[in-house]
Scaffold this motif. Structure first.
Motif, PDB file in Angstrom:
ATOM      1  N   HIS A 170       0.841  -1.197   0.000  1.00 39.55           N
ATOM      2  CA  HIS A 170       0.000   0.000   0.000  1.00 39.55           C
ATOM      3  C   HIS A 170       0.876   1.247   0.000  1.00 39.55           C
ATOM      4  N   ILE A 193      -4.265   4.211   4.039  1.00 34.16           N
ATOM      5  CA  ILE A 193      -3.459   3.049   4.410  1.00 34.16           C
ATOM      6  C   ILE A 193      -3.905   2.438   5.742  1.00 34.16           C
ATOM      7  N   ARG A 215       4.724  -0.854   3.140  1.00 31.93           N
ATOM      8  CA  ARG A 215       4.367   0.532   2.848  1.00 31.93           C
ATOM      9  C   ARG A 215       5.302   1.078   1.781  1.00 31.93           C
TER      10      ARG A 215
END
Length: 315
Positions: free
Chosen positions: A249, A258, A275
């Protein structure tokens, strides 16, 4: 009719400057090998204990149209694999975002095939005005897409060169949510799952915008789509899949915050969250269709795909 993700993105961007399928399954079976039984037990992480292995990376793979049926609807798709090997291989089934087509996932499918996987991407029925599958956009809902994916999975598993217990789901945005819903319904059908910025927030967004009216004109959503999600609690239908899950994400995602993936990471018993710093809702321009090119979207595939390769390689 454009899909939900497209129009929400357009609205937010205004606030933030910025040939035919032929033949049947039997024609796709690789010759000169014996199909491996599909009853090999899996271990506690969902990894099979048989000797099926991914072949070494290759530069050349074959791509061909391969269609299947969901009820009376024909589902169009593209199959990528290396036909020069007789090995039975793991498969990855890729589900595209709202309002897009299989072409948004074709680059990923090709890269996975070059790593030795059988990869399949397809058009959801009614998923886009550009879809090559049957179906009208007015009849598409989140749950018709789940049924499309279920039909695709069954068709891919019938291919003689696919290891039935080594099938992985991979989906982006709405396609990620669809993948997650099916995985919770059929947990033993898949060895793992990769989710790109999965749209676990769709029911929340539908609820927030429901009072605005004029769904079809303003946000490209049919009344069927909206009605199907009324009262739907996504967290009662995702998060129990017992096998490994990889969530990727972007930290700058303006469509799906997120935090939804962080919550999902906490729900799944075996999940990891990666991430991607600075990435928006999509890791390359293809994720946005023509709008991605217009907005000059950055390409994060050189960061994202090594994560995917590593995750699949550990299963």
């Amino acid at each position: 009719m454009k899909g939900f993700g497209y129009w929400v993105l357009m609205a937010l961007c205004m606030a933030w400057p910025l040939t035919a399928c032929e033949g049947d399954d039997d024609e796709l079976k690789t010759p000169d090998h014996t199909e491996q039984p599909d009853d090999t037990p899996a271990d506690s992480t969902g990894t099979t204990t048989d000797s099926v292995a991914v072949t070494p990376p290759v530069e050349w793979v074959d791509s061909m149209e391969y269609c299947c049926m969901r009820d009376s609807n024909r589902i169009y798709g593209m199959l990528y694999h290396n036909p020069l090997t007789s090995n039975i291989r793991p498969a990855v089934i890729l589900s595209h975002s709202s309002s897009l087509t299989h072409e948004a996932m074709a680059g990923y499918a090709l890269m996975l095939a070059r790593q030795g996987y059988v990869a399949y991407c397809f058009d959801f029925c009614g998923g886009s005005t550009d879809s090559k599958s049957d179906g009208n956009t007015d009849d598409m809902t989140l749950f018709t897409e789940v049924e499309d994916l279920r039909a695709v999975v069954n068709a891919v598993k019938r291919l003689g060169f696919v290891a039935g217990r080594r099938v992985y789901l991979m989906g982006s945005s709405q396609g990620g949510l669809v993948s997650a819903l099916l995985a919770d319904e059929e947990p033993d059908a898949f060895a793992g799952m990769v989710l790109f910025y999965p749209a676990f927030n769709i029911p929340d967004l539908v609820s927030q915008f429901a009072g605005m009216g004029q769904w079809g004109g303003s946000f490209g959503l049919s009344q069927k789509y909206v009605d199907a999600l009324k009262g739907f609690d996504v967290w009662k239908h995702v998060g129990t899949f017992p096998h490994p899950v990889c969530i990727v994400h972007g930290t700058a995602d303006i469509i799906v915050d997120i935090s939804y993936s962080e919550k999902a990471r906490a729900c799944y018993p075996h999940a990891e969250l990666h991430r991607i710093q600075g990435a928006n809702h999509g890791f390359n321009a293809a994720n946005y269709g023509s709008m991605g090119n217009m907005m000059g979207m950055k390409d994060y595939d050189d960061v994202v795909m090594p994560i995917v390769y590593d995750f699949l390689g550990r299963q």
